[in-house]
Scaffold this active site. Structure first.
Site, PDB file in Angstrom:
ATOM      1  N   ARG A 133      32.208 -17.579   5.332  1.00 51.93           N
ATOM      2  CA  ARG A 133      30.751 -17.528   5.172  1.00 51.93           C
ATOM      3  C   ARG A 133      30.164 -18.749   4.465  1.00 51.93           C
ATOM      4  O   ARG A 133      29.104 -19.247   4.884  1.00 51.93           O
ATOM      5  CB  ARG A 133      30.344 -16.242   4.441  1.00 51.93           C
ATOM      6  CG  ARG A 133      30.745 -14.954   5.153  1.00 51.93           C
ATOM      7  CD  ARG A 133      30.509 -15.006   6.626  1.00 51.93           C
ATOM      8  NE  ARG A 133      30.677 -13.734   7.299  1.00 51.93           N
ATOM      9  CZ  ARG A 133      30.752 -13.624   8.604  1.00 51.93           C
ATOM     10  NH1 ARG A 133      30.715 -14.707   9.398  1.00 51.93           N
ATOM     11  NH2 ARG A 133      30.869 -12.440   9.163  1.00 51.93           N
ATOM     12  N   SER A 188      33.322  -2.553  14.706  1.00 49.27           N
ATOM     13  CA  SER A 188      32.791  -3.910  14.780  1.00 49.27           C
ATOM     14  C   SER A 188      33.833  -4.874  14.244  1.00 49.27           C
ATOM     15  O   SER A 188      34.679  -4.491  13.445  1.00 49.27           O
ATOM     16  CB  SER A 188      31.515  -4.016  13.950  1.00 49.27           C
ATOM     17  OG  SER A 188      31.837  -4.029  12.583  1.00 49.27           O
ATOM     18  N   ASP A 237      28.693  -9.545   3.644  1.00 48.50           N
ATOM     19  CA  ASP A 237      28.419 -10.838   4.262  1.00 48.50           C
ATOM     20  C   ASP A 237      27.011 -11.340   3.979  1.00 48.50           C
ATOM     21  O   ASP A 237      26.785 -12.540   3.821  1.00 48.50           O
ATOM     22  CB  ASP A 237      28.664 -10.760   5.775  1.00 48.50           C
ATOM     23  CG  ASP A 237      30.152 -10.810   6.079  1.00 48.50           C
ATOM     24  OD1 ASP A 237      30.902 -11.391   5.269  1.00 48.50           O
ATOM     25  OD2 ASP A 237      30.559 -10.256   7.103  1.00 48.50           O
ATOM     26  N   ASP A 277      23.441  -9.045  19.527  1.00 49.08           N
ATOM     27  CA  ASP A 277      22.699  -8.819  18.284  1.00 49.08           C
ATOM     28  C   ASP A 277      21.964 -10.074  17.819  1.00 49.08           C
ATOM     29  O   ASP A 277      20.778 -10.026  17.473  1.00 49.08           O
ATOM     30  CB  ASP A 277      23.635  -8.315  17.181  1.00 49.08           C
ATOM     31  CG  ASP A 277      24.046  -6.863  17.411  1.00 49.08           C
ATOM     32  OD1 ASP A 277      23.719  -6.315  18.480  1.00 49.08           O
ATOM     33  OD2 ASP A 277      24.713  -6.293  16.530  1.00 49.08           O
TER      34      ASP A 277
END
Lengths: 412, 412, 412, 412
Positions: free
Chosen positions: B102, B185, B131, B20
């Site tokens: 993050r 995922s 996110d 990705d």
């Protein structure tokens, strides 16, 4: 206590039938010259109440002065369940099993005092613990001018020997194992059993196995996990595995399941309201399951705003119950807020019980707020990904302004 | 997004080396005509970083534009540990494993952007999740005028097929198992692995076993419990079984222990900041142990006032981190309060690990506030039981006044 | 906005009758080709509603599409009063006069949309302010699939000149003083008038006198103070100087009093929900009096626990209303808690109004919790001064334990 | 108190030089046979300290046992200013003038006790009030094993006559106006004067004019408003009208201004920590100005997140100070959070003082977060109005989901 003893005519004693409250019974007669009314409640502590009646009679209490009541349903329905709607845990962990029982006992004592024209109430809690506070705040909140007698704070006995001597002098039967100091003391009701004192007093030492009475050792629990479902209606559990049960029966059933799978043990150093730390061991088999289950059904049916507000209010709510303020207006205000949130907390959760742990593995509800279309990686469900940009940018605006200010500062 | 694309010269991409972000890399070059700088961080996700470098080179990124950094110690020391000082759990349960990573990635991207004169940053988070918010609030808080590119919100690909076609057209290598849609995922770092999507999207269905990757099944865990000790200094874990370890090494060791004993699985329906509910599965083996351990050492060393204040502030603190406000002043204010409380949170706890559960069985500290004399059933320790009467009576005073008012009302 | 415009058939416009919403009316017809339904509410803004009807007719709105409603009583009874039960002040000072009106307007628009089969609603709030959020959160909370049109965010007009040109092109009457940019903009209802923009944009400069419209200058107020009484029942004001008044009449009367005495001016820099600071000027003559009065009657009738909980919840409650979350579950939960506390908030307060200030000078209640015997310097009222010693000693216990620990530390 | 009196050798008495503490001085000598050390602090109460020394000498206190200290700067710098950083107001209104002085006096008494080898401390607060708690929590927090003597709770005097007789018997000079009961009692320091008791005990009656001593009647204040500026640095006031002043001088100057303009009167029914309601009258002329000023500079320089968190924490912080927990860890934690926020609270505010009211009319700062471009009706300042749509839509998402659920319910 050297304040002059009040002149008491009749006193309602929270009477368990055990040695200590039997001593108190005789002490009240002897020291206060008061007529004693005994109140013994079945809160699911797992003991027969018949012996308490016999013992009271044996000690000379008039039959019409002996009150015995099965409070299990009222206890679970009106005290335990409202508290579980809040997911209450004191200091993050304790499910408040002892704390929640005291207000109900206090309330019943006051009701009997009114009915029987008693001018005092009496409990057997010690002068170092929380229970004296919980009993007495309950008494005063319901009957502000009642006289409260707390023998452990008043009498002159300073050792176990003194107590035993008094018991012998007053023909109180003494079981053999009660002559010495117990290695720990316990409190039990349908929600939990707590133990503290003596062998538990060194917080560095693991709780010995023989202290546990309500739960099996996880290591001895079945090797195969058990799955159960719990149904909720408006925040309260109403059925296990599809079978509707009354509040007390449901909690009893969860206790059986928890006991079998070794669920609900807690070894805790906690902060008492009276100011010191203590170390206790709690067994709350059914409550531990119920907490996970309730959080599970809420996760599906409660809006984020409501859920987060509940989480923020919970520590205060739990503290109020721990400290004995069940009948205080601020507890009722919080309850009003919490109860308002539970209108759609209805549905079914599935749980896996295995060797000491409870895991939520599924939840469903006709009132679910979970929307598969909305969350799916695909577009749809009325969610436009472009909205996220504006959402983020306006949430970031004040942070950007701060960053610009910081940059100005660096230039200076 | 139909807003005009900005003119971008250089962009720092958070690059994993996977399909990705490789597509994003090429898309940035193609659509923006921008020079791409890749940033790949080792946060303990358990993958080699070499291949990410090779892949970037293969895709034509200039060597001087490839940044790879081992952030494990910084991550645990400056992000995970401060958060654990707060006992932070989002919605009562989630240990914030993704949320806490993050801000650090965002910070590093901004540092590289400054160093390399880049005018934009880019991440691979989707437009429906949290996110994107966490990355972008981090970017903006640190560099308010940076351009942020969020390809998933911008591009025109509407299916997996589109993406694969683009990859093929740009010579991006595609692993066989990446051609179809993944059944779920994941995100991973030293603190946790999270999984969501597809097979997890029905919250009524139990998480399939194959989704778990970081923890063994409790049913397959050793039949014998393992005891460990963890030492703390000023709120942070510093040693396991007496062996001093760096923050990242310590967490890695706890992860090994947790994995072995099947600890730290969580199946959760949670409320995203962007407004919908989602269902996720989290594995936080070391974190689950650490939380219990930290609460345990706090129980001995933290004053009640401090402990209760922390409990009340925690939900807000956790929400801030979940929502991406790590760099906001209010998170820093709460951190200042929390850190102030940790000065004496030093000592050793003993834990029992067994088939999915962690139990605290002992704690000791040179700074213990637990006083055996004070709590003992005997008199002493400077505690005068008679004090309890006054304490209770003044705490009851307002409740008695309320009760008298209520009685006035009944008479009317 | 470049997202494709939706196909709209009928739209309910919040219509004031002024130039801006008249332009919007025509713009909706022109750009959307939609049939426009106007809704004009009397919230006590002090303007006749007849002209709004005439103007709508003049602009070609069908008579059956013109809705005009006097909402003053509903506004005060169901929005203003519940909010004042909470003593709500945003950022410590702002009485939320604009914020509290928006949900009611939104609710009425949705009701009309349902009745008339409209598929959209429209408001005249700009894209930088809070009101757009308040309107739209209201719309969506009540009718989740309604289309919302926010012309100020959508249209291409970029200057006042553009707007005037459009108005002229569509035969919209333009008052002379509306051709140029106004020196400030206002919002008014029965609770307050707010002003912002232009002449107020430099927060270092004092608000010019001509901006005020609802209150006299304190310097011009009567030189003699005026005393009034306000009676409360269950938290709501019901009478002034002994004369019972409906909610709206009562607030209007307080407004008259406040205007006369120059009460309720507030010059504020506040934080908008959309992320920036703005400077506004508020005039809330009656509200300023009501707040002091309500706090006054609460001080006598509310228990400490309830009062302190209210004070702690208030900032959150005020923030929710400011941000537009009137219809959110967490606002309702807080309201449930607040309303629960107001059961005995009944009685009379006496206030002194003088040149800009309101002072509470007396309060009395049949439900007073104030007990002169208890507080008197003499013994009595059931208060035993010796109780204070125990109360203090147990409250001090944890502090003493901390001090002993600190002393241990110094010795090391 | 019938507990046995402890054997005391030396006691540090908080000595004002007035009749009551002079009686206490002699009572300590007589009843305890203790050597008395007097401590008299100048906290800005407005009385000469010389007479206190003379009186102590006259009563036979050894010169080396007389301690007199000017604490005005320390009081304002280390107690008043930190508290004003929090905008602390107890029960929404009270500026905590008495509460904040007690910890400092307690601290000094303990310091003297250590230096002089005293084994006890003594204060002149009564057994019904908050001050006994504040003094004693301070003592115990700093010296856990000190003996505390609270004469008003201990002695057998039950009337003013008894006290006067004791005074006469011990040659204590008695001012004529001290023979009878005072119509009210007061406490004063640089921050405020409080009055309570007797003539104030009926909360329905207006405070008589003669009770006020620190502020002029607003009706007698100048007919012309006065404008002043106050400069702040990191949250603390540092200059008035551009003239730098030390903390105590600055507060004294504000007091002069407030006195002149009749600012800072408060007539309050409050909830004491010991459980009853009391009615007090407070005059805080400088504090009332300072609060408005500090809020004003914060409004410009504090981020929304920080500001709102402060507002939510404030009631708890104020309650802690009111209840006497200045030295408790949770107060320090809150202070750490608050102080962290004040880093950029620097700048100048302009205020208008007029007949009892303070109004903020301007504020400016080099660290201003106010951005005229951002807030202006024009586009610009980096704000894209289209962002608002996404912001609103994602904030609305959960409300829409709730509305859809409600609609499902109606269909059922």
């Amino acid at each position: 206590m050297t304040r002059a003893k009040k002149d008491i005519k009749k006193v309602v004693l929270a009477y368990s039938g055990g040695l200590d409250t039997s001593i108190i019974l005789k002490w009240l007669e002897t020291v206060y010259g008061a007529e004693v009314i005994t109140f013994t409640a079945d809160l699911g502590q797992g003991e027969e109440l018949g012996p308490a009646r016999d013992k009271a009679l044996l000690l000379g209490v008039k039959p019409e002065n002996i009150f015995i009541e099965d409070l299990r349903e009222e206890f679970v329905r009106d005290y335990v369940f409202p508290m579980f709607r809040a997911n209450a845990q004191y200091e993050g962990l304790y499910l408040l099993g002892t704390s929640i029982a005291r207000p109900l006992i206090a309330k019943k004592q006051i009701e009997i005092a009114r009915k029987m024209g008693a001018d005092a109430v009496c409990h057997g809690a010690t002068g170092k613990g929380n229970d004296q506070v919980r009993f007495e705040l309950g008494y005063y909140a319901l009957e502000p001018d009642i006289t409260v007698i707390a023998p452990w704070r008043e009498w002159d006995f300073i050792s176990r020997t003194d107590l035993i001597a008094f018991a012998e002098a007053h023909q109180i039967p003494i079981a053999k194992d009660k002559r010495g100091e117990a290695p720990f003391s316990t409190d039990a009701n349908l929600l939990h059993t707590s133990s503290e004192g003596k062998v538990l007093e060194d917080p560095a030492q693991e709780t010995p196995d023989y202290v546990y009475s309500r739960t099996g050792n996880p290591e001895d629990a079945p090797d195969t996990a058990q799955y159960i479902t719990i149904d909720f209606e408006r925040g309260d559990a109403v059925a296990i595995d599809g079978v509707a049960l009354s509040p007390a029966s449901l909690l009893a059933k969860l206790n059986d399941l928890g006991r079998l799978h070794g669920i609900g043990r807690l070894d805790l150093v906690e902060n008492r309201f009276v100011g010191m730390k203590s170390r206790g061991m709690y067994e709350t088999p059914g409550g531990a399951i119920l907490l996970i289950a309730h959080r599970g059904i809420e996760s599906l049916t409660l809006d984020r705003g409501a859920a987060h507000l509940k989480d923020e209010l919970m520590p205060r709510y739990a503290e109020l119950i721990y400290n004995g303020f069940w009948f205080a207006p601020e507890r009722e205000m919080l309850q009003a807020a919490i109860d308002h949130s539970q209108q759609h907390v209805t549905g079914r959760v599935r749980l896996k019980l295995y060797k000491g742990s409870v895991n939520l593995v599924g939840r469903e509800s006709p009132w679910s707020l979970y929307d598969q279309d909305l969350v799916s990686f695909e577009e749809g469900g009325g969610y436009d990904q472009r909205d996220a940009e504006g959402f983020i940018r306006l949430n970031a605006l004040r942070l950007r302004t701060l960053a610009r200010r910081a940059a100005r500062g660096e230039k200076k």
